[in-house]
Each structure stands twice: as structure tokens, then as C-alpha cells.
Design an enzyme around this catalytic site. Structure first.
Site, PDB file in Angstrom:
ATOM      1  N   SER A   1       0.687  -1.044   0.407  1.00  0.00           N
ATOM      2  CA  SER A   1       0.032   0.028  -0.194  1.00  0.00           C
ATOM      3  C   SER A   1       1.361   1.355   0.138  1.00  0.00           C
ATOM      4  CB  SER A   1      -0.799  -0.218   1.257  1.00  0.00           C
ATOM      5  OG  SER A   1       0.018   0.175   2.021  1.00  0.00           O
ATOM      6  N   LYS A   2       0.295   2.331  -0.040  1.00  0.00           N
ATOM      7  CA  LYS A   2       0.825   3.989   0.359  1.00  0.00           C
ATOM      8  C   LYS A   2       1.749   3.884   0.884  1.00  0.00           C
ATOM      9  CE  LYS A   2      -1.036   5.454  -3.668  1.00  0.00           C
ATOM     10  NZ  LYS A   2      -0.192   5.228  -4.990  1.00  0.00           N
ATOM     11  N   ARG A   3       1.750   2.975   2.471  1.00  0.00           N
ATOM     12  CA  ARG A   3       2.196   3.592   3.159  1.00  0.00           C
ATOM     13  C   ARG A   3       3.671   3.158   2.987  1.00  0.00           C
ATOM     14  NH1 ARG A   3       2.286   0.580   7.797  1.00  0.00           N
ATOM     15  NH2 ARG A   3       1.303  -1.933   6.561  1.00  0.00           N
TER      16      ARG A   3
ATOM     17  N   GLY B   1       5.327   3.598   0.595  1.00  0.00           N
ATOM     18  CA  GLY B   1       5.812   4.837  -0.665  1.00  0.00           C
ATOM     19  C   GLY B   1       4.626   4.051  -2.220  1.00  0.00           C
TER      20      GLY B   1
ATOM     21  N   GLU C   1       4.107   6.336 -10.371  1.00  0.00           N
ATOM     22  CA  GLU C   1       5.111   6.735  -9.819  1.00  0.00           C
ATOM     23  C   GLU C   1       6.849   6.311  -9.986  1.00  0.00           C
ATOM     24  OE1 GLU C   1       3.032   6.536  -4.980  1.00  0.00           O
ATOM     25  OE2 GLU C   1       2.460   5.548  -6.894  1.00  0.00           O
TER      26      GLU C   1
END
Ligand code: GLU
Length: 499
Positions: free
Chosen positions: A266-268, A270, A276
Site C-alpha cells: 500500500s501507499k504507506r 511509498g 510514481e
């Protein structure tokens, strides 16, 4: 005109050529997990000389957006994962957007209704919700209770004629489904876990499993490689294909990508989308290399260009287990790819990331300085700024510079009579002469070079000094040395004016 059922399209003779598909849902950017699935399919097809089909799974109208489709295509192209048939290129079994294939799903649903493999369901959302709540309260997995399966065809026909909205449900046979997985062997899924699922909603939109089964058959897909989160979907799709009298593809379910703690990536942690990583300036071949190695058992050699991956790829070597995304490993591999890049190509990528107006000589020198240390080109601006921005000397640096006045003045004299910009080789020669001069005076390399580095950059560490000299034009280099010496000299007129 009524379209032919999808199964009829099987008569398009696609022979035994390998045909795989990428089937992204355009509901967001391309996640690295989906990119890896696409990569495995691409490697498999390219290795076998097969065909890659790009199909856009956009039956979820509310969440699908054109801009996401565009960005997914762009990311796939950036990764170098090309396709032979797709919404942009066309092909013999199009259209390649599911939203443009609704007639085919309706026809296939009609065929299943006609053969008794499906039935109309008139249950309202309220009734289904109440049923689910009841089942949950009783501790059983919610699934449809088949109330409408018991309706006679006369009654169903009457209610349809009366305009009552109806979904179409698949009558799941009461048996186990054996999925013969290329990586796991036979995996059995109990049909009772599936329930009679909806294949066509009352608004005429096909469900994911149905659209996928119909299209995989119609598009002659021979191999489906995807994450093991799809295993129960595969069971559903196999049953549908059987009912449609279509040949199933060969399935291979690889392990998922997890975060370092074993959770969903997940985004947590990075960056998680290809976009991205692209923004961050990773080389596409590095990301491809990393994603391929994640859960692909391989030999000694880890740094592989896409063409080598194609040669080496074997479906059976894909691991069915989950693999943790390791940013450190990615950075290491990415760095190895930067090191192997043609220096001109590297310099072009590096310069493209620098602020407009950066002198080309400075960009070239810094690019050369950075190649042995960079992992991603997003690091370029900070790397360059550390040399190009005016230095900030602290007291300790000023003291060190002050103790090296004689050598710095000598260096400045030599620099003053050289060209406005020095090539790194010329700067290296200038420094060699400086060191020789110092050695004759008993000065160590450190005593010669550290004060110079501090005067030029204000930092103790940084790129090799000849690159620093090559990145600064003559006037800038001389100004910096003079300014540092001025600050170090207590009798300097400028001293009081500085904080
Ligand atoms: N659109 C589906 C996804 O993105 C495709 C899965 C599949 O059928 O391979 O998960």
C-alpha cells in the site's frame, strides 16, 4: 441484428499459437502488482513467439475512466510491454474494450438461459441485503439462496413481460471445481463457496467473471497468468466456459506482492504505481528487471535486460508464493542499470531532470559524476544543487579554509588562466598539477583537497573534485574560493557584513 453467441467466435481459428491478454480495469493507475502480471504474460508470449492482447476491463462503468485507460497504456508502453491487438491497434477479435462488447455478453447469457445454465432472478436489492444479514448473523458465508431458480419458465416469462427488472444468475453446479494450475497443480474449489452469481445485472451490464470468460473464449486466449487472488474467480470462469462449451485457457496463478510486513502493498510504503516510479526517474528496464525477479526463481545472474528476460523466461519457474516488495533491492538493481547505461543516454536523462537554465557543461560534468551512484533520475536535482547552489560554510569549514590559504591561492591562480569551462579530464589534470605542487611542499592530499572542496561546495562530501571543478565555470569557481578566503581572514573588510 442479434450478435452471435461468443462461443461461435471460437471458430475463428487461432490455432495453437500462444495468446495471452493483459486485462487492466481502468479504475486507477497501473499498480506494480498489475504491471508484474502484465510482464509475466508478456514474457511468456514473447518467449513463445505468441500474441499479446490488451483488453480493457471497463464493465464497471461508474469507476472506469478514459484518463486511467490512457495512463495505463502509457505506463505499459513506458515499461516496454507492447501488445499486438488492443483498443488502439485493433485486431481480428475486437472490440477490445468490454464496454463495447455488451451485445456479446447478452447473447452469451441468452445462450446460457436457453440451455438451463442460467436463470432470471427478480430478487430486489433489499431482499438480498436482508438475506446476507441473516446469513452473516447465522455465521454462514453469504450467498444467494436460489429462490428464483425454482421459478417456472412461464412465471419468469410473465414477470419479464410485465417489465419487472431481472438479473441473470449462473446456476452453479453442485460439485467441486478442479483448477489445473500450471504452478500449483490441481487446486479444488468447492462450488458451494461460489453461490449462484450474477452474470448479467438487471441493467444489462455483465459481471466481471462472465465478461472475462466470454472474452477469453472469444479472443482465443490460451494462457491466463494472474495473481492467486483470482483463484476462486478462475473456478467461476471455468464453470462458465464449460457451460458455454468453450475451451478453457491454461491458468497459472502467481503469488502476490506484499509489503515488507507481509500486508497488502500500500501507499504507506511509498510508491506503488508504475507512474510514481516513472516520476521518481527509475529506468523502465530496472523496474521490469525487479518485478521479474520478484517471485521468479533464477540463477546467479540478477541484472537482466528485457531481451534476456524474454530468453530466460519459463512459466514453470514462477513462484506460487507471495513476495515482499523490497525497495532497497529495487534501488540496488536500478543503480546497476544506471551504471550499464550508455553514458550519453545517461547524461540526456540526467540533464532532463535539472532546472531550466543549468549550463550544459555543468549538466554534463554532474551527469558523469553521478553515474556511479544514482539509482533513479529523480535524484538528479538534489545531486546537482549540492554543487551548483552557492555554498554555505560553517565555522569549522571557514577555519579549515583559513588554514589552507596558500594552497587555495595557488589553485586559484592556476584556475584563472585555464579555460572558462573545463572538461572533467582537464580539471583532473589541473588537480594533478595542484597535488604535485603541494606534495613538493609536504602537503598531504587531504590538506590540499578538503579545503578546496569546502570552499567550492561548503560540504565535506560530494562528487569527485574534478567533476566539481568541471561543473563550475571559471568565474564561479574563483568567486567561491575568494569568498571563502575572505570569510576566513579576520582582517577581511567583508567579514563584518556577514552573519
Ligand atoms: N480486470 C481484472 C483485474 O484487473 C483482470 C483480472 C483477470 O481476469 O486476469 O484484476
Amino acid at each position: 441484428m442479434q450478435e452471435k453467441p461468443a462461443t461461435a467466435e471460437r471458430t475463428i481459428k487461432l490455432d495453437s499459437t500462444v495468446r495471452v491478454r493483459f486485462a487492466p480495469s481502468p479504475t486507477g493507475g497501473l499498480h506494480v502488482g498489475s504491471a508484474r502480471t502484465a510482464l509475466f504474460n508478456w514474457l511468456f508470449a514473447r518467449h513463445a513467439g505468441g500474441v499479446v492482447v490488451l483488453r480493457i476491463d471497463d464493465t464497471d462503468v461508474a469507476r472506469s475512466e478514459t484518463r486511467h485507460e490512457e495512463s495505463i497504456l502509457e505506463d505499459l508502453r513506458w515499461l516496454g510491454l507492447d501488445w499486438d491487438e488492443g483498443p488502439d491497434t485493433g485486431g481480428p477479435v475486437g472490440p477490445y474494450r468490454q464496454s463495447e462488447r455488451l451485445e456479446r455478453y447478452r447473447a452469451a447469457a441468452a445462450a446460457l438461459l436457453a440451455t438451463g445454465h442460467a436463470y432470471h432472478c427478480f430478487c430486489t436489492e433489499e431482499r438480498l441485503e436482508a438475506l446476507r444479514a441473516e446469513q452473516r448473523a447465522a455465521g454462514v458465508t453469504p450467498r444467494y439462496d436460489r429462490r428464483c431458480a425454482a421459478l417456472s419458465s412461464e412465471e419468469a416469462g410473465r414477470r419479464l413481460a410485465g417489465g419487472e427488472p431481472a438479473a441473470v444468475r449462473f446456476a452453479v453446479p453442485a460439485a467441486e471445481v478442479a483448477v489445473d494450475d500450471a504452478l500449483r497443480g490441481v487446486v479444488t474449489v468447492g462450488a458451494s463457496a461460489l453461490g449462484d452469481f450474477i452474470i448479467l445485472r438487471s441493467d444489462g451490464v455483465a459481471g466481471y467473471n462472465f465478461a472475462t470468460a466470454v472474452d477469453d473464449a472469444a479472443m482465443g486466449i490460451t494462457h491466463v497468468i494472474r495473481g492467486d487472488d483470482h483463484l476462486t474467480n478462475t473456478a467461476r470462469q471455468l464453470l462458465l466456459l464449460r457451460a458455454l462449451d468453450a475451451l478453457p485457457p491454461r491458468y497459472a496463478h502467481h503469488g502476490m506482492i506484499l509489503d515488507p510486513e507481509g500486508g497488502k502493498l500500500s501507499k504507506r510504503h511509498g510508491a506503488t504505481s508504475v507512474g510514481e516510479f516513472r516520476e521518481l526517474g527509475y529506468l523502465p528496464q530496472a523496474l521490469v528487471n525487479y518485478l521479474a525477479l520478484l517471485s521468479w526463481s533464477h540463477g546467479e545472474e540478477e541484472i537482466l535486460e528485457p531481451e534476456h528476460l524474454v530468453t530466460e523466461f519459463e512459466l514453470e519457474r514462477l513462484s506460487p508464493s507471495a513476495a515482499a516488495f523490497d525497495r532497497g533491492k529495487l534501488d540496488w538493481l536500478a543503480h546497476e542499470h544506471v551504471m550499464r547505461l550508455d553514458p550519453e543516454e545517461h547524461a540526456r536523462r540526467f540533464a532532463a531532470r535539472l532546472p531550466a537554465g543549468t549550463p550544459p557543461q555543468a549538466a554534463a560534468a554532474l551527469a558523469a559524476a553521478a553515474q556511479p551512484s544514482l539509482s533513479a533520475y529523480g535524484e538528479a536535482p538534489a545531486f546537482a544543487a549540492a554543487v551548483l547552489e552557492p555554498p554555505q560554510l560553517d565555522e569549522a569549514a571557514v577555519a579549515l579554509v583559513g588554514g589552507a590559504r596558500e594552497q587555495l591561492e595557488h589553485l586559484a591562480e592556476a584556475r584563472a588562466v585555464a579555460a572558462e569551462w573545463l572538461e572533467p579530464a582537464a580539471a583532473r589534470a589541473l588537480l594533478a598539477a595542484y597535488r604535485e605542487w603541494g606534495a613538493a611542499r609536504g602537503l598531504s592530499a587531504k590538506r590540499l583537497l578538503m579545503p578546496l572542496r569546502l570552499a567550492l561546495t561548503g560540504r565535506e562530501h560530494g562528487p569527485e573534485l574534478h567533476y566539481v571543478l568541471a561543473a563550475l565555470d571559471r568565474a564561479t569557481a574563483l568567486d567561491r574560493v575568494r569568498e571563502a578566503l575572505d570569510r576566513a581572514d579576520p582582517s577581511s573588510s567583508a567579514k563584518g557584513a556577514r552573519p
